[in-house]
Design a protein around this motif. Sequence first.
Motif, PDB file in Angstrom:
ATOM      1  N   PHE A 218       0.748  -1.417   0.027  1.00 44.01           N
ATOM      2  CA  PHE A 218      -0.022   0.063  -0.114  1.00 44.01           C
ATOM      3  C   PHE A 218       1.020   1.434  -0.032  1.00 44.01           C
ATOM      4  O   PHE A 218       0.955   2.066  -0.884  1.00 44.01           O
ATOM      5  CB  PHE A 218      -1.086  -0.072   1.351  1.00 44.01           C
ATOM      6  N   GLY A 219       1.811   1.153   0.731  1.00 40.36           N
ATOM      7  CA  GLY A 219       2.831   2.492   1.048  1.00 40.36           C
ATOM      8  C   GLY A 219       3.542   2.684  -0.438  1.00 40.36           C
ATOM      9  O   GLY A 219       3.405   3.873  -0.808  1.00 40.36           O
ATOM     10  N   ARG A 220       4.164   1.499  -0.818  1.00 37.58           N
ATOM     11  CA  ARG A 220       4.838   1.807  -2.072  1.00 37.58           C
ATOM     12  C   ARG A 220       3.976   2.336  -3.112  1.00 37.58           C
ATOM     13  O   ARG A 220       4.295   3.100  -4.047  1.00 37.58           O
ATOM     14  CB  ARG A 220       5.475   0.462  -2.678  1.00 37.58           C
ATOM     15  N   THR A 221       2.600   1.796  -3.129  1.00 33.19           N
ATOM     16  CA  THR A 221       1.970   2.046  -4.390  1.00 33.19           C
ATOM     17  C   THR A 221       1.373   3.614  -4.406  1.00 33.19           C
ATOM     18  O   THR A 221       1.422   4.235  -5.444  1.00 33.19           O
ATOM     19  CB  THR A 221       0.672   0.995  -4.411  1.00 33.19           C
ATOM     20  N   MET A 222       1.009   3.998  -3.091  1.00 31.89           N
ATOM     21  CA  MET A 222       0.572   5.224  -2.897  1.00 31.89           C
ATOM     22  C   MET A 222       1.664   6.355  -3.125  1.00 31.89           C
ATOM     23  O   MET A 222       1.023   7.449  -3.361  1.00 31.89           O
ATOM     24  CB  MET A 222      -0.210   5.377  -1.500  1.00 31.89           C
ATOM     25  N   SER A 223       2.843   6.097  -2.876  1.00 31.48           N
ATOM     26  CA  SER A 223       3.834   7.028  -3.163  1.00 31.48           C
ATOM     27  C   SER A 223       3.968   7.157  -4.576  1.00 31.48           C
ATOM     28  O   SER A 223       4.554   8.203  -4.773  1.00 31.48           O
ATOM     29  CB  SER A 223       5.287   6.487  -2.746  1.00 31.48           C
TER      30      SER A 223
END
Length: 318
Positions: A203-208
Motif C-alpha cells: 500500500f505504502g509503495r503504491t500510494m507513493s
Amino acid sequence: MTLEEIARQLKKYKSAAIFCHMRPDGDTLGAAMGLKWLLESGGARCSVVCESPVPEKFFFLEGFREVGMAPSGAEEAYIAIDCSDVYRLGALGETFERAKKPKFNIDHHISNSRFGDFVYVEDCAATCEIVSLLAEYFDTPLSPTAADYLMTGLSSDTGNFAHQNVTERTFLCAARLMARGADIHRIQYNMFKKQSAARALLFGRTMSGIRYLLDGRFAVISISRRQMEECRATSDLTEGFIDFPLSVDGVEVAACLLETADERYKISLRSKGRADVNAVAATYGGGGHILASGCMLNGSLEEVIDKLRFTVSQYLET
Ligand SMILES: [Mn+2]
C-alpha cells in the motif's frame, strides 16, 4: 408476502440449507449465519453453504469455518440469501433450481428476479437488516453471537453506515443488535482496519506513486508483478487500494492498474459521481456500474495510461 408470513413458513421445516452467493461478502454470510441461528433456536437443523470458500477475514466470528460447499440434499427446504438471481449461487445455482422442495428467496436487491416459492425482497441497506427484522417473529432473543453475524452484514453492506442506502430503520436495527450484545468495535477492526504487513508495505509503495492527470481530476495507481513479489503480496490484497486515490480532493475518477502478465493490466475504475466509469470500461469491453467498473487492457504501462487518460477525458464534464 409479508415478513411475518415468511417467518411462519420458515418455522414449518425441521431442516434447511441456506445458500450464500458466490464470492461471499459480509452481508450474505452474516444474514445466512444469523438466519441459521434463528431457525435452530426454534429447534430446526440448518446448514449454510456457498460455492466459494469463506475468506479468512471472517474467521474471527465463530461458525464461519463450518460453512459447507454443498447441501446434503436431505434438507426439507432451501433458502437463498442476498442473491438477486439464481446465477449468483454460482455452481450451486443448478442444485437450487432443480431441487423439488420449498424454496425461499430473501434479499434486498431491487433487481431481484423473484425466483423461488416464498419470496421476500425489500429495497433496503442489507439482507442483514431484513433478517434482524425477521428475528422479531421468533421467540428466542438473539444471542450476542447472532447479533454479531447480523451486525457484520449491516456494517459491511453500508460501508460502515456511510452509504446512501442507510436509513433511520438501519440504525434502529443496529441499535437493537447492540442491545443484544453485538461487538461493533471488534467487527469494525476485523472487517475494515486489520491488514497484513505485506499489504501495508505494498500500500505504502503504491500510494507513493500516485499520478495525477487531467488537471488533477484523474488519479492513477499501478501495481507491477515485481512490486507484489518484493512485498510478498498477492493480488487479492490490493482490494480497496483504489479508494485512497479517489479520496484525494479534486480527483473525480481513479484507476488502479494491476499487472497480470507481460503488457497486460487489470483495470479498476471508480468515480465520485459525475463521470460514468461504466462507459469508460465499456469502451474496452468491460463494464460494471456508473461509479465502479473494470476492464482489461494490453500494452506497456505508459500506453495503457494514455488510453485511459483519453477515454476518461471524454466523460469528465468540462
Ligand atoms: Mn447484500
